[in-house]
Design a protein around this motif. Structure first.
Motif, PDB file in Angstrom:
ATOM      1  N   VAL A  64       0.858  -1.175   0.000  1.00  9.22           N
ATOM      2  CA  VAL A  64       0.000   0.000   0.000  1.00  9.22           C
ATOM      3  C   VAL A  64       0.896   1.227   0.000  1.00  9.22           C
ATOM      4  CG1 VAL A  64      -1.751   1.304   1.259  1.00  9.22           C
ATOM      5  CG2 VAL A  64      -1.875  -1.190   1.203  1.00  9.22           C
ATOM      6  N   GLY A  65       0.794   2.012  -1.052  1.00  8.19           N
ATOM      7  CA  GLY A  65       1.518   3.270  -1.142  1.00  8.19           C
ATOM      8  C   GLY A  65       0.581   4.404  -0.798  1.00  8.19           C
ATOM      9  N   ILE A  66       1.055   5.334   0.024  1.00 10.08           N
ATOM     10  CA  ILE A  66       0.219   6.439   0.469  1.00 10.08           C
ATOM     11  C   ILE A  66       0.968   7.750   0.239  1.00 10.08           C
ATOM     12  CG2 ILE A  66      -0.985   7.474   2.431  1.00 10.08           C
ATOM     13  CD1 ILE A  66      -1.043   4.650   3.689  1.00 10.08           C
ATOM     14  N   ALA A  67       0.316   8.658  -0.490  1.00 11.63           N
ATOM     15  CA  ALA A  67       0.857  10.000  -0.672  1.00 11.63           C
ATOM     16  C   ALA A  67       0.444  10.824   0.538  1.00 11.63           C
ATOM     17  CB  ALA A  67       0.313  10.613  -1.957  1.00 11.63           C
ATOM     18  N   LEU A  68       1.412  11.513   1.132  1.00 10.14           N
ATOM     19  CA  LEU A  68       1.175  12.315   2.334  1.00 10.14           C
ATOM     20  C   LEU A  68       1.521  13.772   2.049  1.00 10.14           C
ATOM     21  CD1 LEU A  68       3.179  10.004   4.765  1.00 10.14           C
ATOM     22  CD2 LEU A  68       0.688  10.119   4.621  1.00 10.14           C
ATOM     23  N   ARG A  69       0.984  14.633   2.868  1.00 10.77           N
ATOM     24  CA  ARG A  69       1.442  16.024   2.846  1.00 10.77           C
ATOM     25  C   ARG A  69       1.583  16.481   4.280  1.00 10.77           C
ATOM     26  NH1 ARG A  69      -3.089  19.152   3.825  1.00 10.77           N
ATOM     27  NH2 ARG A  69      -5.018  18.125   3.278  1.00 10.77           N
ATOM     28  N   SER A  70       2.493  17.397   4.481  1.00 12.49           N
ATOM     29  CA  SER A  70       2.728  17.933   5.808  1.00 12.49           C
ATOM     30  C   SER A  70       2.259  19.376   5.831  1.00 12.49           C
ATOM     31  CB  SER A  70       4.209  17.867   6.171  1.00 12.49           C
ATOM     32  OG  SER A  70       4.410  18.465   7.423  1.00 12.49           O
ATOM     33  N   PRO A  71       1.329  19.703   6.686  1.00 11.88           N
ATOM     34  CA  PRO A  71       0.878  21.092   6.764  1.00 11.88           C
ATOM     35  C   PRO A  71       1.879  21.984   7.482  1.00 11.88           C
ATOM     36  CG  PRO A  71      -0.312  19.751   8.353  1.00 11.88           C
ATOM     37  CD  PRO A  71       0.570  18.823   7.555  1.00 11.88           C
ATOM     38  N   GLU A  72       2.927  21.385   8.044  1.00 10.61           N
ATOM     39  CA  GLU A  72       3.914  22.135   8.809  1.00 10.61           C
ATOM     40  C   GLU A  72       4.999  22.680   7.892  1.00 10.61           C
ATOM     41  OE1 GLU A  72       5.393  19.455  11.725  1.00 10.61           O
ATOM     42  OE2 GLU A  72       3.456  19.210  12.682  1.00 10.61           O
ATOM     43  N   VAL A  73       5.435  23.849   8.175  1.00 12.73           N
ATOM     44  CA  VAL A  73       6.578  24.412   7.465  1.00 12.73           C
ATOM     45  C   VAL A  73       7.818  24.167   8.300  1.00 12.73           C
ATOM     46  CG1 VAL A  73       5.348  26.159   6.156  1.00 12.73           C
ATOM     47  CG2 VAL A  73       6.055  26.665   8.469  1.00 12.73           C
ATOM     48  N   ALA A  74       8.962  24.215   7.644  1.00 16.11           N
ATOM     49  CA  ALA A  74      10.220  23.985   8.364  1.00 16.11           C
ATOM     50  C   ALA A  74      10.378  25.028   9.460  1.00 16.11           C
ATOM     51  CB  ALA A  74      11.384  24.049   7.392  1.00 16.11           C
ATOM     52  N   GLY A  75      10.969  24.626  10.524  1.00  9.52           N
ATOM     53  CA  GLY A  75      11.166  25.541  11.638  1.00  9.52           C
ATOM     54  C   GLY A  75      10.868  24.844  12.947  1.00  9.52           C
ATOM     55  N   LYS A  76      10.389  25.608  13.904  1.00 11.65           N
ATOM     56  CA  LYS A  76      10.150  25.076  15.235  1.00 11.65           C
ATOM     57  C   LYS A  76       8.968  24.097  15.232  1.00 11.65           C
ATOM     58  CE  LYS A  76       9.541  26.399  19.989  1.00 11.65           C
ATOM     59  NZ  LYS A  76       9.378  27.479  20.937  1.00 11.65           N
ATOM     60  N   ARG A  77       9.217  22.923  15.786  1.00  9.36           N
ATOM     61  CA  ARG A  77       8.182  21.902  15.922  1.00  9.36           C
ATOM     62  C   ARG A  77       7.979  21.638  17.397  1.00  9.36           C
ATOM     63  NH1 ARG A  77      10.974  19.340  11.403  1.00  9.36           N
ATOM     64  NH2 ARG A  77       9.593  19.382   9.634  1.00  9.36           N
ATOM     65  N   ARG A  78       6.812  21.183  17.733  1.00 11.32           N
ATOM     66  CA  ARG A  78       6.558  20.762  19.103  1.00 11.32           C
ATOM     67  C   ARG A  78       7.078  19.354  19.292  1.00 11.32           C
ATOM     68  NH1 ARG A  78       0.358  22.689  19.352  1.00 11.32           N
ATOM     69  NH2 ARG A  78       0.785  24.885  19.431  1.00 11.32           N
ATOM     70  N   ARG A  79       7.454  19.059  20.509  1.00 12.71           N
ATOM     71  CA  ARG A  79       7.880  17.688  20.824  1.00 12.71           C
ATOM     72  C   ARG A  79       6.646  16.813  20.808  1.00 12.71           C
ATOM     73  NH1 ARG A  79      13.010  17.321  23.344  1.00 12.71           N
ATOM     74  NH2 ARG A  79      12.357  15.445  24.383  1.00 12.71           N
ATOM     75  N   ALA A  80       6.771  15.661  20.195  1.00  9.13           N
ATOM     76  CA  ALA A  80       5.646  14.733  20.103  1.00  9.13           C
ATOM     77  C   ALA A  80       6.185  13.316  19.968  1.00  9.13           C
ATOM     78  CB  ALA A  80       4.762  15.081  18.907  1.00  9.13           C
ATOM     79  N   VAL A  81       5.323  12.348  20.198  1.00  9.54           N
ATOM     80  CA  VAL A  81       5.680  10.941  20.039  1.00  9.54           C
ATOM     81  C   VAL A  81       5.066  10.449  18.733  1.00  9.54           C
ATOM     82  CG1 VAL A  81       5.396   8.623  20.996  1.00  9.54           C
ATOM     83  CG2 VAL A  81       5.846  10.544  22.520  1.00  9.54           C
ATOM     84  N   CYS A  82       5.872   9.786  17.935  1.00 10.86           N
ATOM     85  CA  CYS A  82       5.408   9.206  16.672  1.00 10.86           C
ATOM     86  C   CYS A  82       4.337   8.158  16.962  1.00 10.86           C
ATOM     87  CB  CYS A  82       6.589   8.572  15.937  1.00 10.86           C
ATOM     88  SG  CYS A  82       6.145   7.636  14.465  1.00 10.86           S
ATOM     89  N   ALA A  83       3.245   8.218  16.225  1.00 16.67           N
ATOM     90  CA  ALA A  83       2.152   7.267  16.420  1.00 16.67           C
ATOM     91  C   ALA A  83       2.494   5.881  15.886  1.00 16.67           C
ATOM     92  CB  ALA A  83       0.890   7.784  15.732  1.00 16.67           C
ATOM     93  N   TRP A  84       3.528   5.770  15.065  1.00 16.05           N
ATOM     94  CA  TRP A  84       3.887   4.477  14.494  1.00 16.05           C
ATOM     95  C   TRP A  84       4.927   3.758  15.329  1.00 16.05           C
ATOM     96  CZ3 TRP A  84       4.168   4.851   8.438  1.00 16.05           C
ATOM     97  CH2 TRP A  84       2.907   5.213   7.946  1.00 16.05           C
ATOM     98  N   CYS A  85       6.062   4.391  15.616  1.00 16.00           N
ATOM     99  CA  CYS A  85       7.118   3.693  16.363  1.00 16.00           C
ATOM    100  C   CYS A  85       7.009   3.907  17.871  1.00 16.00           C
ATOM    101  CB  CYS A  85       8.503   4.086  15.870  1.00 16.00           C
ATOM    102  SG  CYS A  85       9.003   5.791  16.187  1.00 16.00           S
ATOM    103  N   GLU A  86       6.307   4.954  18.279  1.00 18.23           N
ATOM    104  CA  GLU A  86       6.111   5.275  19.691  1.00 18.23           C
ATOM    105  C   GLU A  86       7.426   5.386  20.460  1.00 18.23           C
ATOM    106  OE1 GLU A  86       3.240   2.453  21.233  1.00 18.23           O
ATOM    107  OE2 GLU A  86       1.598   3.578  20.339  1.00 18.23           O
ATOM    108  N   ASP A  87       8.476   5.879  19.802  1.00 22.91           N
ATOM    109  CA  ASP A  87       9.771   6.032  20.453  1.00 22.91           C
ATOM    110  C   ASP A  87       9.745   7.285  21.324  1.00 22.91           C
ATOM    111  OD1 ASP A  87      12.408   6.309  21.242  1.00 22.91           O
ATOM    112  OD2 ASP A  87      13.225   5.783  19.290  1.00 22.91           O
ATOM    113  N   VAL A  88       9.942   7.122  22.607  1.00 26.50           N
ATOM    114  CA  VAL A  88       9.882   8.254  23.525  1.00 26.50           C
ATOM    115  C   VAL A  88      11.172   9.065  23.531  1.00 26.50           C
ATOM    116  CG1 VAL A  88       8.164   7.184  25.017  1.00 26.50           C
ATOM    117  CG2 VAL A  88      10.587   6.852  25.512  1.00 26.50           C
ATOM    118  N   TYR A  89      12.220   8.594  22.868  1.00 20.78           N
ATOM    119  CA  TYR A  89      13.483   9.322  22.824  1.00 20.78           C
ATOM    120  C   TYR A  89      13.595  10.207  21.583  1.00 20.78           C
ATOM    121  CZ  TYR A  89      14.857   6.436  26.712  1.00 20.78           C
ATOM    122  OH  TYR A  89      14.896   5.831  27.937  1.00 20.78           O
ATOM    123  N   ALA A  90      12.976   9.827  20.482  1.00 23.57           N
ATOM    124  CA  ALA A  90      13.059  10.589  19.229  1.00 23.57           C
ATOM    125  C   ALA A  90      11.815  11.460  19.079  1.00 23.57           C
ATOM    126  CB  ALA A  90      13.204   9.645  18.047  1.00 23.57           C
TER     127      ALA A  90
END
Length: 165
Positions: A64-90
């Motif tokens: 399954v191939g999925i085209a994605l888009r990011s509404p975020e522009v480069a720059g400051k991002r909030r810290r968050a946990v990835c919903a896929w890998c759930e890595d609390v360090y990255a």
């Protein structure tokens, strides 16, 4: 993950037209990837940095191939946990990605979003050596559970993209 060819990748897209799939900018060197260490293939479009793509195996045989888009522009991002890998360090390099749903719902503007590692490093994140606290007496088991969890959560996202409302 089994090695993918350009033809397999382009044929796998479920939420864009054939013309759009034919115009996708592919990763530069598919032959140089460590396929045995990938649970899915993800990349950011070099020509349009707010577009990205993932190709993931679902049910061990369907791609399954999925085209994605990011509404975020480069720059400051909030810290968050990835919903896929759930890595609390990255947590510094996680972005919101949005995908059109497949078929008529997507053509009508229906989308679904999720937080994913910005550069799609989930496969490496789940394979990192667990800390002593995480691993206890079973570090290999922790890594195996992480890998399985990544595969389940990414496949669930693909199912949601494919699901008709």
């Amino acid at each position: 993950m089994n090695p993918l060819t350009e033809k397999l990748i382009r044929a796998s897209f479920v939420n864009c037209s054939r013309r759009e799939a034919a115009e996708v900018t592919l990763p530069p060197d598919l032959s140089g990837l460590r396929w045995d260490r990938l649970d899915y293939l993800g990349w950011i479009d070099r020509k349009a940095p707010l577009r990205a793509y993932v190709v993931l195996p679902v049910d061990d045989e369907t791609l399954v191939g999925i085209a994605l888009r990011s509404p975020e522009v480069a720059g400051k991002r909030r810290r968050a946990v990835c919903a896929w890998c759930e890595d609390v360090y990255a947590t510094d390099d996680v972005s919101m990605y949005v995908a059109r749903r497949a078929g008529a719902p997507g053509r009508n503007g229906d989308t679904i979003g999720t937080l994913i590692c910005t550069t799609f490093g989930c496969s490496a994140n789940v394979r990192r050596t667990p800390t002593i606290i995480e691993a206890g007496d079973d570090p290999a088991g922790v890594v195996a559970r992480r890998i399985e969890g990544l595969r389940e959560r990414s496949a669930r996202f693909a199912d949601e993209v494919l699901r008709a409302i």
